[in-house]
Scaffold this motif. Structure first.
Motif, short mmCIF file in Angstrom:
data_model
loop_
_atom_site.label_atom_id
_atom_site.label_comp_id
_atom_site.label_asym_id
_atom_site.label_seq_id
_atom_site.Cartn_x
_atom_site.Cartn_y
_atom_site.Cartn_z
N PRO A 144 0.79 -1.24 0.00
CA PRO A 144 0.00 0.00 0.00
C PRO A 144 0.82 1.28 0.00
O PRO A 144 0.46 2.24 -0.69
CB PRO A 144 -0.85 -0.13 1.27
N ASP A 145 1.90 1.32 0.78
CA ASP A 145 2.72 2.54 0.84
C ASP A 145 4.00 2.42 0.04
O ASP A 145 4.86 3.29 0.11
CB ASP A 145 3.04 2.89 2.30
N ARG A 146 4.12 1.34 -0.74
CA ARG A 146 5.36 1.10 -1.47
C ARG A 146 5.13 0.91 -2.96
O ARG A 146 6.01 0.42 -3.66
CB ARG A 146 6.08 -0.12 -0.90
N VAL A 147 3.96 1.31 -3.45
CA VAL A 147 3.68 1.16 -4.87
C VAL A 147 2.98 2.40 -5.40
O VAL A 147 2.15 3.01 -4.72
CB VAL A 147 2.84 -0.11 -5.14
N LEU A 148 3.37 2.80 -6.61
CA LEU A 148 2.71 3.85 -7.37
C LEU A 148 2.41 3.28 -8.75
O LEU A 148 2.93 2.22 -9.12
CB LEU A 148 3.57 5.10 -7.49
N PHE A 149 1.63 4.02 -9.53
CA PHE A 149 1.22 3.51 -10.82
C PHE A 149 1.39 4.58 -11.89
O PHE A 149 1.11 5.75 -11.67
CB PHE A 149 -0.24 3.04 -10.77
N LYS A 150 1.84 4.12 -13.06
CA LYS A 150 1.97 5.00 -14.22
C LYS A 150 1.20 4.37 -15.38
O LYS A 150 1.75 3.62 -16.18
CB LYS A 150 3.44 5.20 -14.59
#
Length: 302
Positions: A159-165
């Motif tokens: 949850p706090d270790r992923v981002l999305f492009k």
């Protein structure tokens, strides 16, 4: 964990080459410094950095150069995607060792892996990197689109270790689907050169990851959006979107971006590594010149 937030405008760097075809390290570092001087919040190595045409030692060289030049100035994001988990983990560990604030990974392009395989791939990268991972759906260039279910599952796991492009069309609706699938908590970066930034911002994007050649326009555009100044944002976005619309392939993106960096005195050469898929001719460069002038006028009168 570095604690440096990846948000706002995070410019993807280009890889300059010397006459003998090797990486021009001095120009590379000067580019990173120029980007921060123009207000970028971070820098990144990505697909348009020609990573697929760099050797492993060269990928590690530019990662170290970028992280060193970005230290103390903003976020540094290193592309670590590969055709195998084994190789991606090597890049992820190296990125951590040289001080990356986050890594970014495309899925393998040569195989149509299922969601379970891709889940294992991305979570292994996050563990090896020990910093947040940006899941890049690069299906606008290579591979196939990542499912919303997979991305939601990754968010639940990291949850706090992923981002999305997200780069799969339709950009806006898919961004909204991802946010709805994660209770509005997914952190999403617009990834189409700023072309869909206004719509993405309205839908909840926390920033953009464009190429750096137009940093002087993307930073004012992002600041206008955050200030609620949509009149200025739309004025800048018009010619910007026209420029990006001409870049219809990975190679045309690189060619035009390097052309503009040469025009601005940042790169001495627009050389690319071949073989190169054409798609850009003199008339297109002339149109880019006209649009750049309109874009500068829009920024200057913002």
């Amino acid at each position: 964990m570095t604690g440096v937030e990846v948000a706002g405008v995070v410019c993807v760097v280009q890889t300059p080459f010397l006459d003998d075809g090797s990486v021009d390290a001095d120009t590379f570092v000067r580019q990173v410094e120029w980007l921060f001087d123009n207000g970028t919040d971070g820098v990144a190595i990505g697909m348009v950095s020609e990573v697929l045409r760099l050797s492993t030692p060269e990928r590690e060289e530019v990662a170290a150069l970028m992280c060193g030049a970005a230290a103390g100035r903003g976020a540094a994001v290193v592309s670590v995607g590969a055709e195998s988990t084994h190789t991606a983990l090597r890049y992820a560990r190296h990125a951590h060792a040289v001080g990356a604030d986050a890594v970014m990974a495309t899925p393998p392009a040569l195989s149509r892996a299922g969601d379970d395989e891709l889940f294992a791939y991305f979570t292994a990268i996050a563990e090896a990197a020990q910093v947040p991972v940006i899941v890049q759906d690069a299906s606008g260039y290579v591979g196939s689109a990542l499912s919303i279910d997979l991305q939601a599952r990754l968010h639940a796991e990291l949850p706090d270790r992923v981002l999305f492009k997200p780069e799969a069309h339709p950009i806006g609706p898919k961004l909204t689907q991802l946010l709805e699938a994660t209770g509005g908590k997914a952190r999403v970066l617009e990834g189409t050169g700023g072309m869909y930034l206004i719509d993405s911002f309205r839908r909840g994007a926390i920033g953009s990851m464009p190429a750096g050649d137009l940093v002087w326009a993307l930073v004012p555009l992002w600041r206008a959006l955050n200030a609620g100044d949509f009149a200025t944002a739309y004025r800048i976005a018009g010619p910007l979107a026209q420029m990006v619309s001409l870049q219809t392939s990975l190679d045309s993106f690189v060619a035009i971006e390097k052309y503009l960096l040469v025009r601005q005195g940042i790169f001495p050469s627009a050389a690319m590594r071949g073989p190169v898929d054409g798609g850009v001719d003199e008339r297109m460069y002339a149109e880019i010149d006209r649009l750049e002038a309109l874009l500068r006028e829009a920024v200057d009168h913002g």
